[in-house]
Design an enzyme around this catalytic site. Structure first.
Site, PDB file in Angstrom:
ATOM      1  N   TRP A  99       1.765   2.039  -3.336  1.00  0.00           N
ATOM      2  CA  TRP A  99       0.643   1.543  -2.518  1.00  0.00           C
ATOM      3  C   TRP A  99      -0.676   1.780  -3.231  1.00  0.00           C
ATOM      4  O   TRP A  99      -1.558   0.924  -3.239  1.00  0.00           O
ATOM      5  CB  TRP A  99       0.643   2.186  -1.132  1.00  0.00           C
ATOM      6  CG  TRP A  99       1.860   1.837  -0.343  1.00  0.00           C
ATOM      7  CD1 TRP A  99       2.812   2.691   0.124  1.00  0.00           C
ATOM      8  CD2 TRP A  99       2.288   0.516   0.062  1.00  0.00           C
ATOM      9  NE1 TRP A  99       3.791   1.989   0.790  1.00  0.00           N
ATOM     10  CE2 TRP A  99       3.501   0.676   0.766  1.00  0.00           C
ATOM     11  CE3 TRP A  99       1.763  -0.769  -0.109  1.00  0.00           C
ATOM     12  CZ2 TRP A  99       4.207  -0.417   1.301  1.00  0.00           C
ATOM     13  CZ3 TRP A  99       2.463  -1.856   0.423  1.00  0.00           C
ATOM     14  CH2 TRP A  99       3.665  -1.662   1.112  1.00  0.00           C
ATOM     15  N   ASP A 166      -6.378   5.551   2.286  1.00  0.00           N
ATOM     16  CA  ASP A 166      -5.321   4.788   2.958  1.00  0.00           C
ATOM     17  C   ASP A 166      -4.468   5.822   3.689  1.00  0.00           C
ATOM     18  O   ASP A 166      -3.764   6.603   3.061  1.00  0.00           O
ATOM     19  CB  ASP A 166      -4.507   4.025   1.898  1.00  0.00           C
ATOM     20  CG  ASP A 166      -3.276   3.329   2.481  1.00  0.00           C
ATOM     21  OD1 ASP A 166      -3.020   3.468   3.699  1.00  0.00           O
ATOM     22  OD2 ASP A 166      -2.560   2.652   1.706  1.00  0.00           O
ATOM     23  N   LYS A 190       3.072   2.534  11.474  1.00  0.00           N
ATOM     24  CA  LYS A 190       3.792   3.798  11.307  1.00  0.00           C
ATOM     25  C   LYS A 190       3.432   4.700  12.494  1.00  0.00           C
ATOM     26  O   LYS A 190       3.991   4.527  13.549  1.00  0.00           O
ATOM     27  CB  LYS A 190       3.480   4.427   9.947  1.00  0.00           C
ATOM     28  CG  LYS A 190       4.275   3.774   8.805  1.00  0.00           C
ATOM     29  CD  LYS A 190       3.499   2.726   8.052  1.00  0.00           C
ATOM     30  CE  LYS A 190       4.305   2.092   6.940  1.00  0.00           C
ATOM     31  NZ  LYS A 190       3.473   1.515   5.898  1.00  0.00           N
TER      32      LYS A 190
END
Ligand code: PLP
Length: 356
Positions: A99, A166, A190
């Site tokens: 990511w 993030d 999530k």
């Protein structure tokens, strides 16, 4: 059979959030219409939006000067929106996984990117240390939880330049000092809610400093001005997020989530560390409390498929490791009950008895 949902995202949500959503889909607040059927500009939906923003501010203790936005496009669109809005010349990034790499790739379209540290030499099994942030960077970007590798940064760095994180996969799992960040963002799917909505917490004073023109849909200032309603927001996703955060609050807030998440992770890591067959993949000092990655020791490698089958028969869902790591990954997000972790441990022990 009872399913134990270890999916990495989208993932398990609190049962009460699902029940309340099911009701609102049929008849929202007794108005005789579905939450899916009303205008995002209706007073009923505005109330949903306002309550969700208020829950973010309360649960994360967000100081004055910050705005909370709910946008589309996922965390992945933020990889490009962040540099679009904030990168003038140079930005610093910490490379802790796929990511982070994706975020770095997008930033390179907008200026110079300095990767201050990377753990790519060991397939991202640790968090790099000893790096320095260039004082002339426009911002420093980190990924606090590396969902694929099961590593996590559980501290709030002091950064000489605006710090951007993030937090897609560990938001609401610890009491973050928001004042240390210029921006925190993530896909909700999530810990925060369902897929379809992206949260952005941004300190307003970092905006408006780049020289380039910014298309409206990508400009944070426009979304702030319009209260996340420059265009039609992902209404149902925001509603489910609100219900999820109401549950977090009722359970005792982020502090309670952290206690529960730590306890679940400890149970499973202890079982892995005490097992003959299994071993963890992440460095112990970098272990995530959200995504727990493990494999079979070399001498048992050929039993991984058999364990997958065995676990499936016992109701375990979503424990296959990401293809870039292999083995197994148990995501133990906020809504996952400790009973599910115990069931997985029992399953591992039973399998070991028969096979080791
Ligand atoms: C899941 C995840 C993403 C991707 O989010 P999308 O909403 O699918 O774009 C980004 N970063 C991290 C840390 C993630 O866990």
């Amino acid at each position: 059979m009872k399913k134990h949902n270890f999916n990495a995202g989208p993932c398990i949500l609190p049962r009460i959030a699902l029940e309340n959503t099911a009701k609102a889909v049929l008849d929202f607040n007794g108005i005789g219409m579905s939450i899916l059927e009303i205008s995002h500009r209706s007073k009923e939906f505005q109330a949903v939006m306002d309550e969700t923003v208020a829950l973010f501010k309360e649960l994360l203790n967000i100081p004055e000067g910050y705005q909370v936005l709910f946008l589309g496009g996922g965390a992945s669109l933020q990889f490009c929106m962040v540099p679009f809005n904030l990168l003038n010349k140079k930005a610093a990034y910490l490379e802790t996984g796929v990511w982070a790499k994706k975020a770095i790739k997008e930033a390179k379209f907008f200026g110079e990117v300095v990767v201050v540290g990377t753990s790519s030499d060991k397939n991202f099994t640790y968090i790099p240390k000893g790096w320095e942030i260039p004082a002339d960077a426009d911002y420093f970007h980190i990924t606090t939880n590396n969902t694929i590798y099961g590593t996590e940064i559980r501290e709030d760095f002091n950064s000489p330049v605006p710090l951007i994180a993030d937090m897609s996969s560990d938001i609401f799992s610890r009491q973050v000092d928001v004042s240390k960040y210029a921006m925190i963002y993530g896909g909700a799917q999530k810990n925060a809610g369902p897929a379809g909505v992206t949260f952005v917490i941004v300190r307003e004073d970092v905006l408006g400093k780049v020289d380039r023109n910014i298309p409206s849909m990508l400009d944070y200032r426009i979304h702030i001005k319009e209260g996340s309603m420059f265009n039609t927001p992902p209404c149902i996703s925001i509603f489910v997020m609100k219900e999820t955060l109401k549950w977090v609050k009722e359970m005792g807030g982020v502090k309670k989530m952290e206690e529960m998440d730590r306890a679940k992770a400890k149970l499973l890591y202890d079982a892995i560390d005490n097992s003959k067959m299994f071993t963890g993949t992440a460095n112990k000092d970098a272990r995530s409390i959200m995504n727990i990655c493990f494999v079979m020791k070399d001498q048992y490698k050929d039993k991984e498929d058999a364990f997958m089958e065995f676990a499936k028969l016992h109701g375990m869902v979503g424990i296959k490791g990401h293809r870039s790591v292999g083995g197994f990954r148990a995501s133990t997000y906020n809504a996952l009950p400790v009973e599910s972790v115990q069931a997985l441990i029992d399953c591992m022990k039973d399998f070991e008895l028969g096979n080791a």
